[in-house]
Design an enzyme around this catalytic site. Structure first.
Site, short mmCIF file in Angstrom:
data_model
loop_
_atom_site.label_atom_id
_atom_site.label_comp_id
_atom_site.label_asym_id
_atom_site.label_seq_id
_atom_site.Cartn_x
_atom_site.Cartn_y
_atom_site.Cartn_z
N GLY A 1 0.82 -1.15 0.00
CA GLY A 1 0.00 0.00 0.00
C GLY A 1 0.87 1.24 0.00
O GLY A 1 2.03 1.24 0.13
N CYS A 2 0.52 2.18 -0.02
CA CYS A 2 1.10 3.50 -0.19
C CYS A 2 0.31 4.53 0.62
O CYS A 2 -0.80 4.28 1.05
CB CYS A 2 1.10 3.94 -1.65
SG CYS A 2 2.22 3.03 -2.71
N ALA A 3 0.95 5.67 0.86
CA ALA A 3 0.28 6.78 1.53
C ALA A 3 0.21 7.95 0.58
O ALA A 3 1.18 8.24 -0.12
CB ALA A 3 1.05 7.17 2.78
N ARG B 1 2.48 3.03 6.02
CA ARG B 1 2.01 2.72 4.68
C ARG B 1 3.15 2.72 3.67
O ARG B 1 2.95 2.38 2.50
CB ARG B 1 0.94 3.72 4.23
CG ARG B 1 -0.24 3.85 5.15
CD ARG B 1 -1.30 4.73 4.53
NE ARG B 1 -1.98 4.03 3.46
CZ ARG B 1 -3.05 3.28 3.62
NH1 ARG B 1 -3.58 3.14 4.81
NH2 ARG B 1 -3.61 2.67 2.59
#
Lengths: 246, 377
Positions: free
Chosen positions: B13-15, B42
């Protein structure tokens, strides 16, 4: 004795270890202030402490928890009660997506709205029957892949142009039951999902859970049950039973 | 040299975060750093970055090129090309400070430049298309050179590392903009390299993205047919180019662009009133290859606004808040509340429902009625 912890600037590991340590020393009441996105609060504790959270707890609140009681004075994020086994999580605000992801016991009460996929993979076994109650509306894919448990949506604060539930309700559902306060348009139902009026036995179960929810949230039960509910369930217990077993 | 996207696969996931002052008042990069750092979990340190708008008021009519070079040779070659096509007003190294967590820094330069009038005239392009051509020429033609950003009065600051460290590295506390976006990367199937970090930019458009576009292959081929070379082998690149194609070149309204990227499902279209149905059927028929599939939440900035968009079945998180003239968008509510106490409004947009904040306007969650007449007329 209430132990107050200031979570400001603490990494989730440090915060959760701190709670665990005090719990092992016998503390049963916690007040955790200034929480900002720390994940997994209440996970990994063997016992039933009460934890009051002020601020915004992070994802996977009380993931895999077993008996922890949590009250959030604020909003929660994604995956509240992920795979929890027992306990009560109360959120006096809204929550993000996947509330009660794979939950297998206990209760989750959300005061306002919740996001997509509420009660995804909810399950039950014998006397372990998880209950989710959302006071507001929810997004699409309510009860996706539900295999058991009780998923209730009240839509108490929805305006006239808002809908209580989104599309694709109960997609892949094959167990458990959902009670929606109001009607659900047929196109919103996943394949194999039946919608019908509540039987006497349903009303009994529903009232029991709602009276508890209303007590906790300070809402008038009479007002809540004055509206007609719709029951949603899967009419085939094992719709995919033969998928891989020709 | 670090391996580029596509040469290696890292299973992980990423932010994302975006902040804008609707009145165009500029604020320091500290706020966006404080927001993105709340979502540290994240990211995994393999990439992050920031896009900032309104940061070069003294050069606001020139293209501000931010460049990465792996070598002096690449720098020389690029500068020769730049000199050939552009009048350069100013060349300087982008100020950075030593941060132990940021390693293997390339040479990082910026150039304020305007297309040479005779070159522009000969090319037959307008200056935006001229610059797009130049960017692709560098990114595809010069080994070891990478155009990080190419807009006016804006810039992208990115690296391999955690976003908070990258913010410190680029001294963003000294930089003032009216729109900021940020990204913390958690690459799921590609390595982290400086060019591959977000935001992705072309001209004034920048994109930060959490998710993975399963339609990347078809989007990429469609874009190639429209003159865009996807050289970075990463899915997010296509969002910037699709936006450039539809919004700048085809001059479609932002709302319609969003409904092309994340259109309603066919069963939903079939339930719509006649006029509305015609609108969406037309969009899907004409622009079907611009549909983005797979999980995504993106924040797109155009310089005049901030747009947040989720995939249609909402497989990624996105929260929006407003307070006074400020708009906040993030993957997690805590990242907003960390920099905005008591927002007036906080909400989770639905899948496929764009949230559009434009300078000088109120935030709209959009409705298509304004466009029905245009399309069906």
């Amino acid at each position: 004795m209430v132990k107050t912890i200031d979570a400001y600037g603490l990494h989730y590991k440090d915060l959760n270890n701190m709670i665990k340590k005090y719990h092992e020393k016998g503390v049963r009441e916690f007040r955790v202030k200034r929480v900002s996105g720390q994940r997994y609060i209440g996970s990994g504790i063997h016992g039933k402490p009460n934890i009051v959270i002020e601020g915004t707890p992070g994802n996977d609140l009380a993931a895999f928890s077993d008996g922890v009681n949590i009250t959030v004075k604020g909003n929660a994020q994604d995956a509240v009660g992920n795979t929890m086994n027992d306990g009560i999580l109360v959120v006096h605000g809204h929550a993000g997506d996947t509330v009660g992801y794979s939950m297998r016991g206990g209760k989750i009460y959300i005061k306002s709205y919740a996001g997509y996929r509420v009660g995804i993979h909810l399950k039950q076994y014998q006397d372990k029957i998880p209950v989710i109650i959302i006071g507001g509306r929810v997004g699409d894919f309510l009860g996706e892949y539900m295999a058991g448990g009780i998923n209730i949506v009240l839509g108490l604060d929805v305006s006239a142009d808002e809908e209580i539930v989104g599309s694709y309700c109960g997609t892949g559902m094959h167990g458990g039951v959902m009670y929606i306060r109001g009607d659900v348009a047929p196109y919103k139902l996943g394949k194999g999902i039946k919608s019908e009026a509540l039987a006497e036995s349903d009303m009994k179960v529903l009232k029991k859970h709602l009276s508890d929810y209303c007590d906790v949230m300070g809402i008038d039960l009479k007002k809540v049950i004055s509206k007609t509910f719709t029951k949603l369930y899967a009419y085939n217990k094992r719709p995919y039973g033969k998928l891989y077993a020709y | 040299m670090l391996k580029k996207e596509g040469q290696i696969r890292i299973p992980a996931g990423c932010a994302i975060s975006g902040i804008m002052d609707k009145k165009g008042k500029r604020f320091s990069g500290e706020m966006i750093i404080d927001s993105i750092s709340v979502m540290h979990e994240r990211s995994n340190g393999l990439g992050g970055g920031f896009a900032a708008y309104g940061i070069y008021p003294d050069h606001k009519d020139s293209f501000a090129f931010h460049l990465f070079y792996d070598s002096k040779v690449a720098q020389r070659e690029t500068e020769e090309l730049l000199k050939k096509y552009y009048d350069i007003e100013l060349v300087e190294a982008i100020p950075t400070r030593k941060v132990s967590a940021i390693k293997d820094s390339p040479i990082i330069m910026r150039y304020f430049a305007k297309p040479k009038i005779d070159e522009l005239y000969q090319s037959g392009f307008n200056e935006d298309d001229f610059t797009v051509k130049f960017v692709f020429k560098v990114n595809n033609g010069i080994d070891g050179a990478f155009v990080v950003s190419s807009g006016k009065n804006m810039g992208v600051f990115k690296a391999v590392g955690y976003p908070e460290d990258i913010g410190e590295f680029y001294k963003l506390e000294n930089i003032y903009g009216y729109i900021w976006t940020a990204h913390g990367r958690f690459p799921t199937n590609t390595p982290g390299w400086w060019g591959g970090a977000h935001p992705f930019n072309l001209l004034g458009y920048s994109v930060v993205h959490n998710g993975e576009l399963s339609s990347y292959g078809s989007n990429r081929e469609y874009l190639r047919q429209n003159g865009y070379e996807c050289s970075l082998q990463t899915d997010t690149e296509v969002v910037a180019y699709l936006f450039d194609l539809y919004y700048r070149k085809h001059k479609l309204p932002i709302e319609i662009v969003c409904k092309i990227l994340a259109p309603p499902m066919w069963d939903e279209i079939n339930r719509m009133p006649r006029e509305q149905k015609r609108l969406y059927k037309s969009l899907r028929a004409v622009y079907g290859l611009g549909l983005m599939n797979g999980p995504f939440s993106v924040i797109i900035s155009t310089g005049t606004g901030l747009i947040a968009l989720n995939d249609r079945i909402k497989l990624r998180p996105l929260v929006v808040a407003e307070k006074g003239d400020m708009i906040f968008i993030a993957s997690e509510e805590s990242a907003i509340r960390a920099v905005c106490e008591n927002p007036q409004k906080v909400w989770h947009p639905r899948g496929g429902e764009p949230v559009i904040g434009l300078l000088g306007k109120t935030v709209s969650t959009y409705i298509e009625h304004n466009y029905i007449r245009e399309v069906t007329a």
